[in-house]
Design an enzyme around this catalytic site. Structure first.
Site, PDB file in Angstrom:
ATOM      1  CG  HIS A 198       9.919  -2.083   7.376  1.00  0.00           C
ATOM      2  ND1 HIS A 198      10.284  -0.757   7.285  1.00  0.00           N
ATOM      3  CD2 HIS A 198       9.159  -2.338   6.272  1.00  0.00           C
ATOM      4  CE1 HIS A 198       9.776  -0.245   6.163  1.00  0.00           C
ATOM      5  NE2 HIS A 198       9.080  -1.186   5.535  1.00  0.00           N
ATOM      6  CG  ASP A 250      -8.592  21.148  22.655  1.00  0.00           C
ATOM      7  OD1 ASP A 250      -8.444  19.963  22.354  1.00  0.00           O
ATOM      8  OD2 ASP A 250      -7.656  21.869  23.047  1.00  0.00           O
ATOM      9  CD1 TRP A 254       2.812  -7.224   8.391  1.00  0.00           C
ATOM     10  CD2 TRP A 254       1.288  -6.349   9.771  1.00  0.00           C
ATOM     11  NE1 TRP A 254       1.693  -6.930   7.655  1.00  0.00           N
ATOM     12  CE2 TRP A 254       0.741  -6.387   8.461  1.00  0.00           C
ATOM     13  CE3 TRP A 254       0.511  -5.827  10.811  1.00  0.00           C
ATOM     14  CZ2 TRP A 254      -0.548  -5.937   8.179  1.00  0.00           C
ATOM     15  CZ3 TRP A 254      -0.780  -5.388  10.509  1.00  0.00           C
ATOM     16  CH2 TRP A 254      -1.290  -5.440   9.207  1.00  0.00           C
ATOM     17  CB  SER A 269      -2.988   4.279  21.471  1.00  0.00           C
ATOM     18  OG  SER A 269      -2.775   5.390  20.649  1.00  0.00           O
ATOM     19  CB  SER A 270      -5.985   2.753  17.374  1.00  0.00           C
ATOM     20  OG  SER A 270      -4.661   2.687  16.961  1.00  0.00           O
ATOM     21  CG  HIS A 313      -9.088  -5.385   3.372  1.00  0.00           C
ATOM     22  ND1 HIS A 313      -7.966  -5.616   2.620  1.00  0.00           N
ATOM     23  CD2 HIS A 313      -9.793  -4.450   2.702  1.00  0.00           C
ATOM     24  CE1 HIS A 313      -8.008  -4.868   1.527  1.00  0.00           C
ATOM     25  NE2 HIS A 313      -9.096  -4.153   1.548  1.00  0.00           N
ATOM     26  CD  GLU A 344      -4.356  -0.710  10.604  1.00  0.00           C
ATOM     27  OE1 GLU A 344      -5.264  -0.580  11.445  1.00  0.00           O
ATOM     28  OE2 GLU A 344      -3.367   0.050  10.532  1.00  0.00           O
ATOM     29  CE1 TYR A 393      -9.135  -0.087   0.863  1.00  0.00           C
ATOM     30  CE2 TYR A 393     -10.754  -1.487   1.909  1.00  0.00           C
ATOM     31  CZ  TYR A 393      -9.948  -1.183   0.825  1.00  0.00           C
ATOM     32  OH  TYR A 393      -9.964  -1.987  -0.268  1.00  0.00           O
ATOM     33  CB  SER A 452     -10.642  15.143  -1.398  1.00  0.00           C
ATOM     34  OG  SER A 452     -10.616  13.810  -1.781  1.00  0.00           O
ATOM     35  CG  HIS A 499      -8.588  -9.531  -0.668  1.00  0.00           C
ATOM     36  ND1 HIS A 499      -9.463  -8.487  -0.829  1.00  0.00           N
ATOM     37  CD2 HIS A 499      -7.592  -9.040   0.092  1.00  0.00           C
ATOM     38  CE1 HIS A 499      -9.008  -7.425  -0.197  1.00  0.00           C
ATOM     39  NE2 HIS A 499      -7.881  -7.731   0.375  1.00  0.00           N
ATOM     40  CG  HIS A 500      -5.349  -9.768   3.000  1.00  0.00           C
ATOM     41  ND1 HIS A 500      -4.345  -8.869   2.737  1.00  0.00           N
ATOM     42  CD2 HIS A 500      -6.475  -9.033   3.125  1.00  0.00           C
ATOM     43  CE1 HIS A 500      -4.847  -7.642   2.713  1.00  0.00           C
ATOM     44  NE2 HIS A 500      -6.136  -7.714   2.942  1.00  0.00           N
ATOM     45  CB  THR A 546     -11.075   2.971  -5.587  1.00  0.00           C
ATOM     46  OG1 THR A 546     -11.382   2.197  -4.431  1.00  0.00           O
ATOM     47  CG2 THR A 546      -9.706   3.569  -5.430  1.00  0.00           C
ATOM     48  CE  LYS A 552     -12.968   8.260  -1.598  1.00  0.00           C
ATOM     49  NZ  LYS A 552     -13.021   9.701  -1.318  1.00  0.00           N
ATOM     50  NE  ARG A 557       5.210 -10.309   1.792  1.00  0.00           N
ATOM     51  CZ  ARG A 557       4.117  -9.933   2.446  1.00  0.00           C
ATOM     52  NH1 ARG A 557       2.947 -10.469   2.149  1.00  0.00           N
ATOM     53  NH2 ARG A 557       4.167  -9.020   3.394  1.00  0.00           N
TER      54      ARG A 557
END
Lengths: 287, 525
Positions: free
Chosen positions: B77, B106, B142, B169-170, B253, B255, B257, B268, B302-303, B328, B331, B450
């Site tokens: 998932h 293009d 994951w 790809s990314s 991390h 990722e 963002y 925005s 922090h993870h 943040t 924003k 979890r």
């Protein structure tokens, strides 16, 4: 640079799709090979062969378009940004392995040796372990090994690569001065130095495996040593192949003094490989 | 030489038909559409997996699936939603919008663009096929933490190599985005005049190029540890399993963002359009985005506060993480200030954008709670974490994507969607998303772990509510699909400038825009 004013947008191409197909065949074969299925190897080789053919075709198309003069200076700038950021992504790829090396040397091995925050592992599991670099860990993984001496082949390889960085710049000057002799001899020397480097590296590996008992399985030292030098050697090989292509293109009279992005891209790549080697020489072989 | 040019030019004019058009296309709109459709399909694939999870968790005890399959569902998932749904949706939006927002014909590197798309369906076919293997798909989460991830079956190398393809790809997509933005802008469009969505994508592309190769390195080390005897993540050989977590989250991390910065850009764009005011604090928005991106490289641990780091490390990563709240906050303040005394209307894109501000902020605050080391010792690996990142990803990233689709769909197709149905879709989605994820805060704070298929009976009520919400959310998305097809088969055409308050070059083009967006670069003052 060319007669074309508008930005060239190629309107259809099968190359990207075919490249994807060859990669998926290569990877399915590779995964089956790693899982221990006999069919994996041949599928993998099939994918690899297909990848070579497709890459050849794709690059031929681009070279043909370039020679036809349909890339204007704005397209040239797109190519430049593309190559710059591609090399940056390669830098980050190597930094993952350098990071692993520093982490092991500065954190995990001292902790295993009983220092600092995670001393408990040492106390309860391996109280006899002392942290001395190079290390294959508390269980002496794969037995005692000897190091490749930095002053031997690695020092020679450093000289070879640094010299090849000079010769490619010399060739570049030749190209800018429209001096074909300087260009072609400079490139030939660069290609030769590159392949000699790869040859020495291969010899060093054989020597390490058969005489020094330094293997991929030699704990964290063997892991970081082969991962870093292996990926670097792969990149040198790739760079030398790319230089060879550029050499043939120069012999065929491609590129002009003020329009030769293909040459420059490969030269940048070559310098990048050079810089990575300096990091390897200092942190893997020497310190 | 001139004959050569003519020959190559002739090639332009016949467009292949049928499937070959899509396989060989180098057009940013075709590729953008393929990205968006692919993302929608993967959104449903990943969604079905979520529903398997929620169905199992409807009641305590084991009802529907065996624990091993449950673990495959949680793992897949996440991989499908992150790499298959959200990221391709943003790249699809970038493909459609960047050239028409900056006045380009293009994308800068059209063949590369085709390649970055076509890698995705192959990579995901390979990854999803592992679910049908005898030993099942990947089941270690994951994040692929060793040693657990190294103990799976035949799926392991397929998963790793498909992650390599997704990374490729990314990176290619991001290189193309940067080259496009830096090199293809219309004359006069300086960097600080770029639409804010373009800015957020420029920074996102940088994050992608800096972080995806690190993931490639990390999973390569997993592969060699499993198959070639290296010992990066084995303590007995001098390695460290926690080292994988460091390298992974150094990618992970940024990722996070990557999944939210383009969403900031979309919000925005939409808030000013429906407030009929200019974006408040454009410059500070740019600097805030850049600050968030740079900070993302020094917060990763922090993870993993509970993995056992030196105290200095815990404190460093706690404070750097909390620093992110400042840009943040800038924003969120700017979005609210943009609406202040604006002449606001509430069409579907605006509704999604408004819900984004409120609900994303909830996710931001729970993130701040998680950033506190002593508190995180309690929250780590509970449903509170699940609640947190689903609040930033679903009513955050996914709502922004929905808002963008409603906002630009009339431009892309030349046809207007049904506003009433759009609003209905919004309200159903918003109600069910909160029903699904809000109760997870409570069970998480009470200690429900979890990634476990069973739980203590005290958590039963909130879990039942969350499962009802999840099925409601899933069904509401069928309405979204209906709205899309309903729009496509309409024959009324949308105006060129669909929204009264919208600004930007894309609205100067016809709806739908011509095949080659801007043949002649427009002038921007």
């Amino acid at each position: 640079m060319s007669g074309s004013n508008s930005y060239y947008v190629p309107h259809e191409s099968s190359w990207p799709f075919l490249t994807t197909i060859s990669i998926i065949v290569l990877f399915i074969g590779g995964a089956n090979y790693m899982n221990g299925y006999a069919s994996g190897t041949s599928v993998m080789l099939l994918g690899l062969a297909f990848l070579f053919i497709v890459t050849y075709g794709w690059f031929s198309t681009v070279i043909r378009e370039s020679e036809a003069g349909i890339y204007n200076s704005q397209v040239d700038i797109s190519f430049r940004w593309g190559m710059v950021w591609f090399i940056f992504s390669e830098v980050m790829f190597f930094s993952a392995f350098f990071g692993a090396l520093y982490y092991a040397r500065e954190l995990s091995l001292p902790w295993l040796g009983g220092e600092g925050a995670k001393a408990a592992t040492n106390i309860f599991l391996w109280p006899q372990f002392e942290n001395v670099w190079p290390s294959n860990g508390p269980t002496n993984a794969n037995g005692e090994f000897t190091l490749v001496k930095a002053g031997g082949i690695p020092a020679l390889n450093t000289i070879l690569l640094l010299t090849s960085g000079l010769t490619v710049t010399w060739a570049h000057h030749g190209l800018k001065e429209q001096n074909r002799k300087k260009l072609i001899y400079g490139l030939i020397m660069t290609v030769l130095l590159g392949f000699i480097f790869v040859g020495f590296q291969a010899y060093e590996y054989m020597h390490a495996y058969s005489d020094l008992n330094l293997k991929m399985t030699s704990g964290i030292y063997g892991s970081t040593f082969y991962m870093l030098t292996g990926f670097h050697g792969f990149h040198v090989t790739l760079g030398a192949v790319m230089l060879t292509v550029i050499l043939f293109r120069c012999i065929n009279g491609h590129f002009s003094g003020d329009n030769h992005f293909g040459f420059e891209a490969v030269a940048w790549y070559w310098h990048f490989v050079d810089v990575v080697w300096l990091g390897l020489f200092v942190f893997v072989y020497w310190l | 030489m001139s004959t050569n040019i003519d020959k190559l030019h002739d090639d332009h004019h016949h467009t292949p038909s049928g499937i070959m058009r899509w396989i060989t296309t180098t057009n940013h709109k075709d590729i953008g559409s393929m990205y968006l459709w692919f993302s929608l399909i993967m959104f449903f694939v990943g969604g079905l997996m979520a529903l398997v999870i929620r169905a199992e968790l409807f009641q305590p005890g084991l009802q529907l699936v065996v624990p091993g399959f449950f673990n495959q569902m949680t793992t897949m998932h996440a991989l499908v939603m992150i790499f298959g749904a959200v990221m391709p949706a943003f790249v699809g939006l970038a493909n459609w919008q960047l050239p028409i927002m900056i006045g380009a014909p293009d994308m800068a590197l059209p063949r590369l663009n085709n390649w970055s798309f076509w890698i995705l369906p192959f990579a995901f076919t390979m990854m999803l096929s592992t679910l049908f293997f005898g030993s099942g798909g990947p089941a270690a989460g994951w994040t692929l933490y060793p040693p657990l991830s190294l103990q799976g079956g035949d799926s392991f190398p397929f998963t790793i190599l498909s992650i390599h393809m997704l990374g490729l790809s990314s990176i290619l997509g991001a290189i193309n985005v940067i080259a496009t933005i830096l090199n293809m802008r219309a004359p006069g469009m300086t960097l600080m005049k770029m639409p804010i969505f373009v800015w957020t994508w420029l920074i996102t592309a940088f994050l992608l190029i800096a972080s995806m190769p690190v993931l490639a390195g990390a999973v390569t080390m997993l592969l060699t540890d499993k198959f070639f005897g290296t010992m990066f993540f084995t303590a007995s050989g001098g390695g460290d399993p926690a080292m994988f977590q460091h390298i992974f989250w150094f990618f992970g991390h940024p990722e996070v963002y990557i999944l939210i910065l383009p969403a900031f850009g979309i919000v925005s764009t939409i808030i000013p359009a429906f407030s009929r005011k200019r974006l408040f604090g454009y410059d500070s928005m740019v600097y805030a985005t850049a600050s968030i991106a740079l900070l993302s490289f020094i917060v990763w641990a922090h993870h993993m506060f509970t993995v056992g780091m030196p105290l200095a490390g815990e404190i460093f990563f706690m404070f750097t993480t909390m620093l992110i709240a400042i840009p943040t906050g800038v924003k969120v303040f700017n979005w609210v200030a943009t609406m202040w005394k604006g002449s606001m209307t509430f069409e579907t894109p605006m509704l999604f954008a408004l819900a984004f501000i409120v609900l994303f902020t909830i996710g931001g605050f729970s993130g701040l709670m998680l950033a506190m080391v002593p508190a995180d010792f309690q929250y780590h690996d509970t449903y509170f974490v699940v609640a947190h990142f689903h609040y930033v990803l679903v009513p955050g990233a996914v709502f922004a994507i929905m808002a963008a689709v409603y906002y630009w769909l009339p431009k892309w197709t030349g046809k207007m969607y049904n506003e009433g149905l759009g609003k209905l879709h919004f309200w159903l989605t918003t109600i069910f998303v909160n029903l699904t994820f809000f109760p997870m805060h409570f069970v998480g704070l009470a200690g429900m772990p979890r990634r476990i298929p069973d739980y203590a009976v005290q958590f039963a009520d909130f879990n039942a509510i969350a499962s009802v919400g999840a099925f409601g959310f899933g069904l509401s998305q069928l309405l979204f699909v209906y709205i899309l097809f309903n729009t496509l088969k309409k024959d009324v055409t949308a105006e060129d400038k669909v929204w009264e308050g919208a600004e930007g070059l894309e609205w100067t083009l016809p709806s739908p825009p011509p095949y080659h967006s801007f043949e002649e670069a427009p002038k921007v003052d």
